[in-house]
Design an enzyme around this catalytic site. Sequence first.
Site, PDB file in Angstrom:
ATOM      1  N   GLU A  98       1.453  -1.000  -0.415  1.00 57.52           N
ATOM      2  CA  GLU A  98       0.113   0.208   0.489  1.00 57.52           C
ATOM      3  C   GLU A  98       0.784   0.643  -0.171  1.00 57.52           C
ATOM      4  O   GLU A  98       0.512   1.964  -0.763  1.00 57.52           O
ATOM      5  CB  GLU A  98      -0.835   0.416   1.326  1.00 57.52           C
ATOM      6  N   HIS A 167     -11.614  -5.561   7.883  1.00 56.59           N
ATOM      7  CA  HIS A 167     -12.184  -6.020   7.079  1.00 56.59           C
ATOM      8  C   HIS A 167     -13.618  -4.826   7.328  1.00 56.59           C
ATOM      9  O   HIS A 167     -14.575  -5.082   6.282  1.00 56.59           O
ATOM     10  CB  HIS A 167     -12.646  -7.433   6.466  1.00 56.59           C
TER      11      HIS A 167
END
Lengths: 362, 478
Positions: A98, A167
């Site tokens: 990322e 998540h």
Amino acid sequence: MTMTDKTMDASAPAPRGDTTPGDATQPGTAHPGPAQPAVAQLPMAKALNAGLQQAMRDDPRVLMMGEDIGPLGGVFRVTEHLQREFGPKRVLDTPLAESGIIGTAIGLAMRGYRPVCEIQFDGFIFPGFDQITTQLAKMTNRHEGQVQMPVVIRVPYGGHIGAVEHHQESPEAYFAHTPGLRLVSPSTPNDAYWMIQEAIQSNDPVMFFEPKSRYWHKGEVDMTASAVPLHSSRVVRTGTEVTLVGHGAMVTVLLQAAELAASEGTSVEVIDLRSLSPIDYEPIVRSVQKTGRLVVASEAPGFVSVSSEIAATVTERAFYSLEAPVLRVTGFDAPFPPAKLETVYLPDADRVLDAVDRAMAY
Amino acid sequence: MTSRPAAPDDQAGPIGNEKDCEVTVPNPANPAQSAQQAPASEQAPASEQATASKQAQATDHAAGQAQGAADTQAAASTQPGKGTGSFGRAWPAASTGPDENAQPVETIQVLTPEGVLRADDGPSADYLPVIESLGDDLLRRFHRDMVVTRRFDMEAANLQKQGQLGLWVPSVGQEGAQVGSAHATRAQDHVFPAYREHAIAMVRGVDLLGVIGLLRGTTHGGWNPAEVDNFHLYTLVIGSHTLHSTGYAMGIALDGNYATGNPDTDEAVIVYFGDGSTSQGDVSEALVFAASYQTPQVFFLQNNHWAISVPVSTQSRVPLVQRPMGFGIPGIQIDGNDVLASYAVTARALDETRAGRGPRFIEALTYRIGAHTSSDDPTKYRTDAELQSWVAKDPIPRYEKFLRSRGAGDDVFAAIAEEADDFAADIRRRTLELESPSTDKIFDHVYSDPHPVIDAQKLWLAEYEDSLEPEAAPGGDA
């Protein structure tokens, strides 16, 4: 085909065409793509896909970057078929990193591109947090305006999908606290279609929070209507006694609560924030001046949150209109729990109504 | 030295003391004036002179304490393998100590520390023709740039001691690596520095007052990269900029502005970073992305052997030049204090990468002769013997010998020394003239597009300041 299969060789045509880097005022909202009907019933994921497709057709400097966004179309399929239309040089399957995605997007933006980065899940944004907060957000300021950072970071966020740790989170506040960033979050497919295009046209970095629990819910998308301003909030249900404010998936919960309240005789106004930074306070203050009561709701923990900021600001701006303290209905100040407990953790219509009742009791 | 330095002496004063960290290194511009002889400026106001005087006392105090620390280190260094309870002994000993950081891996060296071109048939011989093709003007320019940068560096250090800069970041000792590689870039190339690349900035055309502004607190930027041959801004978060450089090189690749076969227009990127930053994830990610997309890019590592106080042996147990090979990127190690090797190897690497042959990695072995910054005290963590071994390899004196062997006389060096002094005097004069920025600078350019919060706060501050008594107004020069 992925980028690693085919490196960026010089023989292929340059993607920018005649576009001059730095000319950032490409209109992207004028017309629908030829494959899309003007008005369609689409789930939010498809609406985002159509918006991204339109933005890429409008401006050859727009790139997609992220993990699994190429042949797979992203784990939520938001970028489905885009690589097929635009090729691996404009839809880049990146290495799984990322910070690398955001950091290289910064370099591409310096070069004149307009990268749109997909973060796979909310809880995975933190390896990129340093690049977002210390570099992306400050780059224009450090350059004293000589460099623009038209980078969009798409973040599927929030709960209600029964997923594992990392998540289902709502990390908006970390970024709302960072000067130099803009934050928005659509609640409907139509907003998703238009807001993603407006975000891409912004010359500033935009964190685009996509309520993933709404990805599969259909709504009408009108590709002919001109867009409302990106950073405006909107009254989505009118009422007279209590104002409810929220964003993303929470707007659906607030509308349910308003319906239930109406059945119990309480008139509730609902405002969809749409923009978390900056916040468009005018519709909120106007509403509170009418209702005298405000409940702010979000899935995120309440401590030092966007909800807290709204409570403080509305108290400052509409103090003499308030009949009750501004109340917050938020996730608890605890890590997002295992999925079997998510419905307890996340505010639902009943918890919102509890706050409505408390506000009405003052 | 084969053992870790002794643990810091608790008695040696607070972190950030004003210990005079510079050692006496030759100042080619003015041999009579060493770094330790920092004259109080005639232009400095009295209050600043008082500050300088106070700092001088603190310096004397700390110097005595530091001598104790150095003695402890010397004692430790005579007992290899016998730790003194330092943190490092809690971990398995690295196979290399600080002195072995520089273990050679076919180190490319064109000019010996004695100032003689190498005549052997080793790998360095490949680069000799590059050097032999250079004219005297450019060869002398290398010297001029190294000398002027060092003189600038010393002036800035003095300005810091006199209270005119909040901090100084010396580049003394690294001029060879910087000047050589900087001259190897072409005008169309993009250069991404860390924050100690003063010589490269100057070669690319940056007014070094911009660097001064960063440390005087008048700007976070200091120059517009587009106006200074694409020399990008200093980046202080270690290693972050390596990713920006890789992204930029991806953009060059997407534009197709490389590998056309024309080295005069094909673009390349060079990014500078240090041995400490190689431990940052961003540097590894930059290498991954560079390899994945085969970017036209040179990674230029200045291994100055110390990440503040931590030796390179703690960052890596293999020579750092071997790192890129694991990413599929060719690496080459050079004597970073050899300006000619730096020039020749970087020029070749840049032309290979601009020709589409993929990213390249250069490890330049050099040494931070000065402190990490003006707040640092290197006597607490490294030995004088190590320092002196590197002073003996100083890039400037060896290069002067080389130029003299090619016929440059005293007049050449006198003229360069005079130019360096003039340069430093000009920097000093303009530093003292640098004014605090307008308070608008807080708000301007936070965003490119209009932003209601910024607009409202800017307006509020203006009205607030107007409401105050003039002498009490914050900001400005009050």
